[in-house]
Design a protein around this motif. Structure first.
Motif, mmCIF file in Angstrom:
data_model
loop_
_atom_site.group_PDB
_atom_site.id
_atom_site.type_symbol
_atom_site.label_atom_id
_atom_site.label_comp_id
_atom_site.label_asym_id
_atom_site.label_seq_id
_atom_site.Cartn_x
_atom_site.Cartn_y
_atom_site.Cartn_z
ATOM 1 N N HIS A 119 54.666 68.582 56.849
ATOM 2 C CA HIS A 119 55.956 68.039 56.435
ATOM 3 C C HIS A 119 57.029 68.248 57.514
ATOM 4 O O HIS A 119 58.081 67.618 57.490
ATOM 5 C CB HIS A 119 56.431 68.687 55.125
ATOM 6 N N ILE A 120 56.759 69.175 58.416
ATOM 7 C CA ILE A 120 57.719 69.408 59.504
ATOM 8 C C ILE A 120 57.624 68.225 60.467
ATOM 9 O O ILE A 120 56.515 67.786 60.811
ATOM 10 C CB ILE A 120 57.385 70.715 60.251
ATOM 11 N N GLU A 121 58.756 67.762 60.903
ATOM 12 C CA GLU A 121 58.815 66.558 61.732
ATOM 13 C C GLU A 121 57.973 66.678 63.007
ATOM 14 O O GLU A 121 58.115 67.621 63.787
ATOM 15 C CB GLU A 121 60.280 66.312 62.123
ATOM 16 N N GLY A 122 57.065 65.719 63.166
ATOM 17 C CA GLY A 122 56.334 65.603 64.432
ATOM 18 C C GLY A 122 55.171 66.559 64.627
ATOM 19 O O GLY A 122 54.563 66.591 65.698
ATOM 20 N N THR A 123 54.835 67.366 63.605
ATOM 21 C CA THR A 123 53.731 68.312 63.801
ATOM 22 C C THR A 123 52.387 67.609 63.644
ATOM 23 O O THR A 123 52.256 66.621 62.932
ATOM 24 C CB THR A 123 53.739 69.464 62.771
ATOM 25 N N SER A 124 51.370 68.154 64.315
ATOM 26 C CA SER A 124 49.988 67.772 64.046
ATOM 27 C C SER A 124 49.206 69.064 63.842
ATOM 28 O O SER A 124 49.667 70.150 64.214
ATOM 29 C CB SER A 124 49.420 66.938 65.184
ATOM 30 N N LEU A 125 48.042 68.917 63.215
ATOM 31 C CA LEU A 125 47.371 70.108 62.699
ATOM 32 C C LEU A 125 45.886 70.124 63.019
ATOM 33 O O LEU A 125 45.200 69.093 62.942
ATOM 34 C CB LEU A 125 47.562 70.128 61.168
ATOM 35 N N SER A 126 45.384 71.303 63.370
ATOM 36 C CA SER A 126 43.948 71.555 63.447
ATOM 37 C C SER A 126 43.675 72.835 62.669
ATOM 38 O O SER A 126 44.613 73.574 62.339
ATOM 39 C CB SER A 126 43.491 71.696 64.901
ATOM 40 N N ILE A 127 42.406 73.075 62.350
ATOM 41 C CA ILE A 127 42.047 74.244 61.546
ATOM 42 C C ILE A 127 40.872 74.967 62.200
ATOM 43 O O ILE A 127 39.963 74.326 62.733
ATOM 44 C CB ILE A 127 41.686 73.807 60.106
ATOM 45 N N ALA A 128 40.918 76.303 62.154
ATOM 46 C CA ALA A 128 39.764 77.092 62.601
ATOM 47 C C ALA A 128 39.581 78.277 61.662
ATOM 48 O O ALA A 128 40.554 78.851 61.177
ATOM 49 C CB ALA A 128 39.955 77.578 64.023
ATOM 50 N N ALA A 129 38.329 78.596 61.384
ATOM 51 C CA ALA A 129 38.031 79.732 60.522
ATOM 52 C C ALA A 129 36.862 80.518 61.110
ATOM 53 O O ALA A 129 36.118 80.021 61.953
ATOM 54 C CB ALA A 129 37.678 79.266 59.114
ATOM 55 N N LEU A 130 36.743 81.736 60.600
ATOM 56 C CA LEU A 130 35.642 82.589 61.031
ATOM 57 C C LEU A 130 34.333 82.074 60.450
ATOM 58 O O LEU A 130 33.332 81.958 61.135
ATOM 59 C CB LEU A 130 35.925 83.998 60.510
ATOM 60 N N ALA A 131 34.347 81.748 59.155
ATOM 61 C CA ALA A 131 33.079 81.361 58.524
ATOM 62 C C ALA A 131 33.278 80.266 57.492
ATOM 63 O O ALA A 131 34.350 80.140 56.906
ATOM 64 C CB ALA A 131 32.430 82.580 57.873
ATOM 65 N N HIS A 132 32.227 79.488 57.316
ATOM 66 C CA HIS A 132 32.241 78.430 56.322
ATOM 67 C C HIS A 132 31.196 78.742 55.260
ATOM 68 O O HIS A 132 30.016 78.942 55.583
ATOM 69 C CB HIS A 132 31.922 77.082 56.986
ATOM 70 N N ALA A 133 31.660 78.816 54.014
ATOM 71 C CA ALA A 133 30.732 79.087 52.911
ATOM 72 C C ALA A 133 30.520 77.801 52.130
ATOM 73 O O ALA A 133 31.463 77.254 51.581
ATOM 74 C CB ALA A 133 31.321 80.158 52.005
#
Ligand SMILES: [Zn+2]
Length: 232
Positions: free
Chosen positions: A216-230
């Motif tokens: 919702h913040i103007e102009g941001t883009s997003l990626s995600i990283a995690a330690l583990a996927h269950a």
């Protein structure tokens, strides 16, 4: 040289240095895991592949540039033990170390370039106070060591959903399970590519809720990283 060995051995007796995974003492100096445990870590290699399992979780839910989980989560396996150490036994060193591994992987993948900030998924304040730290922040610190990308602390804050919020429309159901998020320093995050970091991804509901707030913040883009996927 001999004296150095004697001092090192004596140190080992008084300060036993054992593998965080299996407890064996077959470790090189400063190592947290033995060679066998390191070789047993269940890497996903998701970072290298578009449309990987974690990215699929968020399709149609959250607009991401890329998503990654370093390991497959498995019950009663080494990775669960290590994450348990990080979350419930105060073992920040192992979280930092695993964060470094994530950072190295992201660098190699080339799909996570041009990230401005690492954002640890926040805990509820009372939970973080009780634990003494946010494990996602520890992971971020390790990632920072590998990538030099700065960690943005308290960029997003998590609050419990209020009664009125839980009665809201279904489209906002993610607020119910995940609480709600506020961004007190939104101005500083404008136009930035943010990498939101968590320990374990299961349904992705909390990351989704937090991610929406950041987008919702103007102009941001997003990626995600995690330690583990269950997987469910
Ligand atoms: Zn081991």
């Amino acid at each position: 040289m001999l004296l150095k060995h004697i001092i090192s051995d004596a140190f080992h007796i008084f300060y036993p240095h054992t593998c965080n995974g299996c407890g064996s003492d077959l470790l090189f100096k400063n190592q947290l895991l033995c060679i066998r445990c390191i070789s047993e870590l269940p890497h996903t290699n998701f970072a290298f592949h578009e449309n990987n399992l974690v990215e699929k979780i968020f399709i149609g839910r959250l607009k991401l540039r890329a998503a990654h989980s370093q390991f497959y989560f498995a019950k009663n396996e080494l990775i669960q033990h290590l994450i348990h150490q990080l979350k419930y036994n105060g073992n920040k060193e192992i979280g930092f170390y695993l964060g470094e591994i994530i950072g190295d992987t992201l660098l190699k993948s080339g799909r996570f370039s041009a990230i401005d900030y690492l954002i640890p998924l926040p805990l509820y304040a009372d939970k973080e106070f009780k634990r003494g730290y946010n494990q996602a922040e520890i992971i971020c610190n390790g990632m920072h060591k590998a990538t030099q990308i700065p960690v943005f602390i308290n960029g997003v804050i998590r609050q419990r959903a209020t009664e009125t919020q839980t009665r809201k429309h279904r489209a906002e159901r993610w607020e119910n399970v995940a609480g709600s998020f506020i961004v007190p320093k939104a101005f500083d995050l404008r136009g930035k590519h943010l990498l939101l970091v968590d320990d374990v991804i299961t349904t992705g509901a909390t990351l989704e809720a937090c991610g929406h707030t950041l987008l919702h913040i103007e102009g941001t883009s997003l990626s995600i990283a995690a330690l583990a996927h269950a997987s469910k």
